[in-house]
Design a protein around this motif. Structure first.
Motif, PDB file in Angstrom:
ATOM      1  N   GLY A  82       0.799  -1.218  -0.066  1.00 54.04           N
ATOM      2  CA  GLY A  82       0.025  -0.004   0.091  1.00 54.04           C
ATOM      3  C   GLY A  82       0.789   1.377  -0.012  1.00 54.04           C
ATOM      4  O   GLY A  82       0.528   2.371  -0.344  1.00 54.04           O
ATOM      5  N   LYS A  83       2.047   1.194   0.505  1.00 52.78           N
ATOM      6  CA  LYS A  83       3.075   2.254   0.681  1.00 52.78           C
ATOM      7  C   LYS A  83       3.595   2.397  -0.759  1.00 52.78           C
ATOM      8  O   LYS A  83       4.701   2.911  -0.719  1.00 52.78           O
ATOM      9  CB  LYS A  83       3.929   2.127   1.691  1.00 52.78           C
ATOM     10  N   GLY A  84       3.450   1.414  -1.645  1.00 50.01           N
ATOM     11  CA  GLY A  84       4.225   1.533  -3.053  1.00 50.01           C
ATOM     12  C   GLY A  84       5.633   0.661  -2.987  1.00 50.01           C
ATOM     13  O   GLY A  84       6.450   0.839  -4.120  1.00 50.01           O
ATOM     14  N   VAL A  85       5.748  -0.178  -2.012  1.00 49.92           N
ATOM     15  CA  VAL A  85       6.702  -1.128  -2.028  1.00 49.92           C
ATOM     16  C   VAL A  85       6.388  -2.222  -2.902  1.00 49.92           C
ATOM     17  O   VAL A  85       5.517  -3.301  -2.441  1.00 49.92           O
ATOM     18  CB  VAL A  85       7.197  -1.431  -0.702  1.00 49.92           C
ATOM     19  N   ALA A  86       7.452  -2.605  -3.753  1.00 51.57           N
ATOM     20  CA  ALA A  86       7.110  -3.729  -4.664  1.00 51.57           C
ATOM     21  C   ALA A  86       7.863  -5.094  -4.006  1.00 51.57           C
ATOM     22  O   ALA A  86       8.989  -4.919  -3.520  1.00 51.57           O
ATOM     23  CB  ALA A  86       8.043  -3.546  -6.090  1.00 51.57           C
ATOM     24  N   VAL A  87       6.873  -6.016  -3.678  1.00 46.52           N
ATOM     25  CA  VAL A  87       7.294  -7.540  -3.290  1.00 46.52           C
ATOM     26  C   VAL A  87       8.194  -7.993  -4.571  1.00 46.52           C
ATOM     27  O   VAL A  87       7.711  -8.150  -5.812  1.00 46.52           O
ATOM     28  CB  VAL A  87       6.570  -8.129  -2.740  1.00 46.52           C
ATOM     29  N   GLU A  88       9.101  -8.947  -4.285  1.00 52.12           N
ATOM     30  CA  GLU A  88       9.671  -9.795  -5.331  1.00 52.12           C
ATOM     31  C   GLU A  88       8.986 -11.044  -5.301  1.00 52.12           C
ATOM     32  O   GLU A  88       8.206 -11.624  -4.465  1.00 52.12           O
ATOM     33  CB  GLU A  88      11.160 -10.166  -4.784  1.00 52.12           C
ATOM     34  N   ARG A  89       8.916 -11.615  -6.686  1.00 46.14           N
ATOM     35  CA  ARG A  89       8.401 -12.785  -6.899  1.00 46.14           C
ATOM     36  C   ARG A  89       9.499 -13.753  -7.529  1.00 46.14           C
ATOM     37  O   ARG A  89       9.972 -13.377  -8.512  1.00 46.14           O
ATOM     38  CB  ARG A  89       7.089 -12.682  -7.794  1.00 46.14           C
ATOM     39  N   TYR A  90       9.740 -14.791  -6.809  1.00 44.81           N
ATOM     40  CA  TYR A  90      10.686 -15.769  -7.334  1.00 44.81           C
ATOM     41  C   TYR A  90      10.003 -17.314  -7.535  1.00 44.81           C
ATOM     42  O   TYR A  90       9.092 -17.428  -6.967  1.00 44.81           O
ATOM     43  CB  TYR A  90      11.647 -16.087  -5.977  1.00 44.81           C
ATOM     44  N   GLU A  91      10.606 -17.969  -8.553  1.00 38.53           N
ATOM     45  CA  GLU A  91      10.039 -19.130  -8.978  1.00 38.53           C
ATOM     46  C   GLU A  91      10.661 -20.279  -8.036  1.00 38.53           C
ATOM     47  O   GLU A  91      11.901 -20.263  -8.150  1.00 38.53           O
ATOM     48  CB  GLU A  91      10.123 -19.536 -10.423  1.00 38.53           C
ATOM     49  N   MET A  92      10.018 -20.905  -7.246  1.00 43.94           N
ATOM     50  CA  MET A  92      10.448 -21.738  -6.306  1.00 43.94           C
ATOM     51  C   MET A  92       9.632 -22.983  -6.268  1.00 43.94           C
ATOM     52  O   MET A  92       8.483 -22.704  -6.089  1.00 43.94           O
ATOM     53  CB  MET A  92      10.795 -21.269  -4.896  1.00 43.94           C
ATOM     54  N   ASP A  93      10.266 -24.237  -6.381  1.00 46.87           N
ATOM     55  CA  ASP A  93       9.659 -25.190  -6.266  1.00 46.87           C
ATOM     56  C   ASP A  93       8.787 -25.499  -5.012  1.00 46.87           C
ATOM     57  O   ASP A  93       9.347 -25.237  -3.870  1.00 46.87           O
ATOM     58  CB  ASP A  93      10.511 -26.607  -6.390  1.00 46.87           C
ATOM     59  N   GLY A  94       7.471 -25.856  -5.157  1.00 45.60           N
ATOM     60  CA  GLY A  94       6.723 -26.174  -4.138  1.00 45.60           C
ATOM     61  C   GLY A  94       6.155 -24.789  -3.362  1.00 45.60           C
ATOM     62  O   GLY A  94       5.463 -24.898  -2.319  1.00 45.60           O
ATOM     63  N   ALA A  95       6.410 -23.655  -4.093  1.00 46.89           N
ATOM     64  CA  ALA A  95       5.880 -22.496  -3.338  1.00 46.89           C
ATOM     65  C   ALA A  95       4.508 -21.881  -4.029  1.00 46.89           C
ATOM     66  O   ALA A  95       4.638 -22.007  -5.341  1.00 46.89           O
ATOM     67  CB  ALA A  95       6.945 -21.287  -3.379  1.00 46.89           C
ATOM     68  N   ASP A  96       3.706 -21.562  -3.351  1.00 42.23           N
ATOM     69  CA  ASP A  96       2.596 -20.835  -3.883  1.00 42.23           C
ATOM     70  C   ASP A  96       2.588 -19.306  -3.765  1.00 42.23           C
ATOM     71  O   ASP A  96       2.865 -18.852  -2.336  1.00 42.23           O
ATOM     72  CB  ASP A  96       1.048 -21.373  -3.245  1.00 42.23           C
ATOM     73  N   PHE A  97       2.439 -18.519  -4.671  1.00 45.27           N
ATOM     74  CA  PHE A  97       2.761 -17.119  -4.460  1.00 45.27           C
ATOM     75  C   PHE A  97       1.221 -16.464  -4.293  1.00 45.27           C
ATOM     76  O   PHE A  97       0.467 -16.526  -5.458  1.00 45.27           O
ATOM     77  CB  PHE A  97       3.474 -16.420  -5.798  1.00 45.27           C
ATOM     78  N   VAL A  98       1.025 -15.869  -3.311  1.00 47.96           N
ATOM     79  CA  VAL A  98      -0.574 -15.503  -2.904  1.00 47.96           C
ATOM     80  C   VAL A  98      -0.417 -13.955  -2.235  1.00 47.96           C
ATOM     81  O   VAL A  98       0.441 -13.861  -1.207  1.00 47.96           O
ATOM     82  CB  VAL A  98      -1.301 -16.347  -2.265  1.00 47.96           C
ATOM     83  N   GLY A 100       1.531 -11.428  -2.923  1.00 42.77           N
ATOM     84  CA  GLY A 100       2.862 -10.952  -2.480  1.00 42.77           C
ATOM     85  C   GLY A 100       3.777 -11.869  -1.503  1.00 42.77           C
ATOM     86  O   GLY A 100       4.899 -11.554  -1.135  1.00 42.77           O
ATOM     87  N   ILE A 101       3.069 -13.006  -1.059  1.00 40.91           N
ATOM     88  CA  ILE A 101       3.888 -14.000  -0.256  1.00 40.91           C
ATOM     89  C   ILE A 101       4.006 -15.319  -0.903  1.00 40.91           C
ATOM     90  O   ILE A 101       3.268 -15.822  -1.538  1.00 40.91           O
ATOM     91  CB  ILE A 101       2.971 -14.047   1.351  1.00 40.91           C
ATOM     92  N   HIS A 102       5.184 -15.846  -0.737  1.00 40.97           N
ATOM     93  CA  HIS A 102       5.603 -17.289  -1.221  1.00 40.97           C
ATOM     94  C   HIS A 102       5.288 -18.066   0.078  1.00 40.97           C
ATOM     95  O   HIS A 102       5.717 -17.812   1.087  1.00 40.97           O
ATOM     96  CB  HIS A 102       7.010 -17.235  -1.404  1.00 40.97           C
ATOM     97  N   TRP A 103       4.334 -19.048  -0.166  1.00 40.41           N
ATOM     98  CA  TRP A 103       3.721 -19.958   0.694  1.00 40.41           C
ATOM     99  C   TRP A 103       4.293 -21.390   0.455  1.00 40.41           C
ATOM    100  O   TRP A 103       4.173 -21.973  -0.546  1.00 40.41           O
ATOM    101  CB  TRP A 103       2.261 -20.127   0.910  1.00 40.41           C
ATOM    102  N   PHE A 104       4.987 -21.957   1.485  1.00 38.15           N
ATOM    103  CA  PHE A 104       5.253 -23.289   1.478  1.00 38.15           C
ATOM    104  C   PHE A 104       4.721 -24.125   2.568  1.00 38.15           C
ATOM    105  O   PHE A 104       5.011 -24.235   3.776  1.00 38.15           O
ATOM    106  CB  PHE A 104       6.931 -23.618   1.787  1.00 38.15           C
ATOM    107  N   GLY A 105       3.423 -24.456   2.377  1.00 38.34           N
ATOM    108  CA  GLY A 105       2.641 -25.235   3.260  1.00 38.34           C
ATOM    109  C   GLY A 105       2.276 -23.813   4.341  1.00 38.34           C
ATOM    110  O   GLY A 105       1.557 -22.913   3.796  1.00 38.34           O
ATOM    111  N   ASP A 106       2.232 -23.975   5.480  1.00 41.81           N
ATOM    112  CA  ASP A 106       2.045 -22.929   6.551  1.00 41.81           C
ATOM    113  C   ASP A 106       3.032 -21.968   6.597  1.00 41.81           C
ATOM    114  O   ASP A 106       2.941 -21.158   7.502  1.00 41.81           O
ATOM    115  CB  ASP A 106       1.767 -23.763   7.817  1.00 41.81           C
ATOM    116  N   PHE A 107       4.164 -22.006   6.088  1.00 42.21           N
ATOM    117  CA  PHE A 107       5.441 -21.284   6.035  1.00 42.21           C
ATOM    118  C   PHE A 107       5.310 -20.074   5.012  1.00 42.21           C
ATOM    119  O   PHE A 107       5.206 -20.532   3.990  1.00 42.21           O
ATOM    120  CB  PHE A 107       6.734 -21.861   6.165  1.00 42.21           C
ATOM    121  N   GLY A 108       5.400 -18.811   5.440  1.00 41.93           N
ATOM    122  CA  GLY A 108       5.139 -17.830   4.410  1.00 41.93           C
ATOM    123  C   GLY A 108       6.496 -17.034   4.423  1.00 41.93           C
ATOM    124  O   GLY A 108       7.363 -16.713   5.572  1.00 41.93           O
ATOM    125  N   ALA A 109       6.942 -16.454   3.400  1.00 39.86           N
ATOM    126  CA  ALA A 109       8.178 -15.692   3.165  1.00 39.86           C
ATOM    127  C   ALA A 109       7.791 -14.680   2.120  1.00 39.86           C
ATOM    128  O   ALA A 109       7.092 -15.097   1.091  1.00 39.86           O
ATOM    129  CB  ALA A 109       9.206 -16.489   2.612  1.00 39.86           C
TER     130      ALA A 109
END
Length: 126
Positions: A82-98, A100-109
């Motif tokens: 909301g403040k204009g900060v762009a989040v990075e999107r990385y292609e990582m096996d097993g991650a769902d990107f939702v 702005g967050i990469h989710w690995f099951g219950d762990f988000g990054a």
């Protein structure tokens, strides 16, 4: 040898005034020291983040700082976006990107960059 001593993160920046605005206003950290041409110190939890001027600012291609924010990850990422900060999107096996967050099951990054290109990392750990 070092286990009883505190440590802090240190980040190189190209412009202290710009860094003061980003780390203080955008990220909401409280400046606790420094100024003028001196390194800036910000309070972050029980630790400190030191920001200093360097001609090599932003050249690190790995995480510079990481915050474990627990269950606040989603709201913090939304606030940053909301403040204009762009989040990075990385292609990582097993991650769902939702949202702005990469989710690995219950762990988000989530990763984003400061104005100098330093990579800053948030995760759902504590």
């Amino acid at each position: 040898m070092l286990k009883a001593h505190n440590s802090s993160a240190i980040v190189a920046v190209g412009d202290l005034d710009r860094a003061r605005r980003f780390y203080g206003e955008t990220l909401g950290l409280q400046q606790t020291g420094g100024g003028d041409d001196q390194p800036l110190t910000f309070s972050t939890g029980d630790t400190a983040l030191v920001v200093y001027p360097s001609e090599f600012a932003g050249t690190n291609r790995a995480n510079a700082v990481v915050w474990g924010v627990g269950g606040d990850l989603g709201s913090i990422v939304a606030d940053l976006r909301g403040k204009g900060v762009a989040v990075e999107r990385y292609e990582m096996d097993g991650a769902d990107f939702v949202d702005g967050i990469h989710w690995f099951g219950d762990f988000g990054a989530a990763w984003f960059r400061d104005p100098d290109g330093n990579i800053l990392h948030l995760n759902s750990g504590d």
